[in-house]
Scaffold this active site. Structure first.
Site, mmCIF file in Angstrom:
data_model
loop_
_atom_site.group_PDB
_atom_site.id
_atom_site.type_symbol
_atom_site.label_atom_id
_atom_site.label_comp_id
_atom_site.label_asym_id
_atom_site.label_seq_id
_atom_site.Cartn_x
_atom_site.Cartn_y
_atom_site.Cartn_z
ATOM 1 C CG HIS A 290 45.233 40.736 41.708
ATOM 2 N ND1 HIS A 290 45.471 41.609 42.739
ATOM 3 C CD2 HIS A 290 44.061 41.135 41.142
ATOM 4 C CE1 HIS A 290 44.500 42.499 42.804
ATOM 5 N NE2 HIS A 290 43.624 42.232 41.853
ATOM 6 C CG PHE A 291 41.843 37.285 40.373
ATOM 7 C CD1 PHE A 291 40.600 37.583 40.908
ATOM 8 C CD2 PHE A 291 42.374 38.132 39.417
ATOM 9 C CE1 PHE A 291 39.898 38.704 40.504
ATOM 10 C CE2 PHE A 291 41.677 39.255 39.008
ATOM 11 C CZ PHE A 291 40.431 39.546 39.545
#
Length: 288
Positions: free
Chosen positions: A264-265
Site C-alpha cells: 500500500h505504501f
C-alpha cells in the site's frame, strides 16, 4: 538535494501544515497523502521532484500537524477535507498544478478537480482509487458500517486504527519488510494515539461511502477533461487492488499504468522508481 521547508498557512477552518521545496516559479506538484499518515510519507519523494518542480505537500485535516476545529464543532467529512485543502490552495494562489493522489488523498484531490478542472495539469494516482473494481474484500467491515451505521458496526471498524494493523497490514503487507523504515508507521501510530483522533478517523471511515457515491462523477470528469494520468500502483496492496488501476483506461484510454512489486505504501520501498516515472510522465506531457 533541494532543501525542504516546513510551513503553515491559515485558512478559514484552521491552520494547514505543509512541506514545500523547489523554485517558486516552477510548475506545481501537489502531493495529497492518505490514511493513516501525513505529508511525512513524501519525505523521500519531495527532494527528487523539487529539482524540476515546486512541490507542496499539506497534511489533511485530522492528520499530522494540520490544525482544524475540534470534532463536534467541525464535521470530519471528505467534503470538508477537500474544502480545507481547496482553501489552502487558494491561500497559496495556486492556479495550476499536477496532483499526486494516494488513498484518502484521491477523493480529496478529485473533489478539487471537480471544482476546478482547469487547474489540474495532470494526475498521478498511487493506489488512489476511483472505481468500485479497486476495492478489495478487506473493505467489508467498513462497507457493513456504511450500510448500517450502528454503534457495534462503528466499533468493528476500530481495529483498523490499531498499531498492529497499521504496522503489519498497512505498511508491511506486500512489501519487503527490511526495506520499510519504522519511522513512518511509528509516527502514524503516535498521531492516532492523540486524544480524540480515533473518533475523527471513525467519522471519516463512515463518510468514505460518500467517495464511492462520487465515483461516477469522478469518471465523468475523466471522460470530459481527459487529464493526463499515470497510475503507479503497489500491486500487493491489500485494500486497493490492481483492477482499480486498470479501470482508469476505461475513461482515459491513454492512461499509463505501472505496477510495482510493493504494498500500500509504495513510496516506503520504491520512492526512486516512482520519482523517475513521475518525472518522465510530467515532462512527456509538457509539464516542466
Amino acid at each position: 538535494m533541494m532543501k525542504v521547508s516546513y510551513r503553515t498557512r491559515n485558512v478559514p477552518d484552521g491552520e494547514v501544515f505543509y512541506r514545500e521545496a523547489g523554485l517558486a516559479k516552477a510548475p506545481v506538484v501537489l502531493l495529497l497523502h492518505g490514511f493513516p499518515t501525513s505529508s511525512h510519507m513524501f519525505r523521500d519523494l519531495i527532494p527528487k521532484l523539487a529539482t524540476h518542480y515546486r512541490v507542496i505537500a499539506p497534511d489533511l485535516p485530522g492528520f499530522g500537524l494540520t490544525r482544524t476545529p475540534a470534532r463536534g464543532t467541525f464535521d470530519y467529512t471528505f467534503d470538508n477535507l477537500a474544502k480545507v485543502i481547496g482553501d489552502f490552495v487558494d491561500a497559496l494562489d495556486l492556479h495550476s498544478y499536477a496532483i499526486y493522489i494516494f488513498d484518502y488523498g484521491a477523493p480529496t484531490g478529485l473533489r478539487l478537480a471537480l471544482a476546478h478542472p482547469e487547474r489540474v495539469t495532470a494526475i498521478v494516482s498511487q493506489n488512489g482509487n476511483a472505481y468500485i473494481e479497486g476495492l478489495s474484500d478487506a473493505w467489508e467491515p467498513w462497507q457493513a458500517y456504511w450500510r448500517e451505521p450502528a454503534v457495534e458496526r462503528r466499533e468493528a471498524c476500530r481495529d483498523a486504527l490499531s498499531a498492529d494493523v497499521i504496522r503489519n497490514f498497512q505498511y508491511l503487507h506486500g512489501a519487503e519488510p527490511g526495506l520499510v523504515s519504522p519511522d513512518g508507521y511509528t509516527l502514524d501510530i503516535a498521531y492516532l494515539a492523540r486524544p480524540g483522533a480515533d473518533e475523527i478517523q471513525l467519522d471519516l471511515i463512515l463518510d468514505y461511502r460518500s467517495n464511492v457515491a462520487l465515483y461516477p462523477a469522478f469518471q465523468a470528469y475523466f471522460r470530459k477533461h481527459l487529464p493526463p494520468l499515470l497510475a503507479v500502483w503497489g500491486k500487493n496492496d491489500p485494500f486497493f487492488i490492481p483492477p482499480g488501476a486498470e479501470a482508469y483506461r476505461r475513461d482515459l484510454p491513454d492512461a499509463r499504468i505501472q505496477f510495482l512489486d510493493a504494498g500500500h505504501f509504495a513510496l516506503e520501498t520504491h520512492a526512486q522508481e516512482i520519482a523517475s516515472l513521475m518525472l518522465e510522465f510530467l515532462q512527456t506531457n509538457g509539464i516542466g
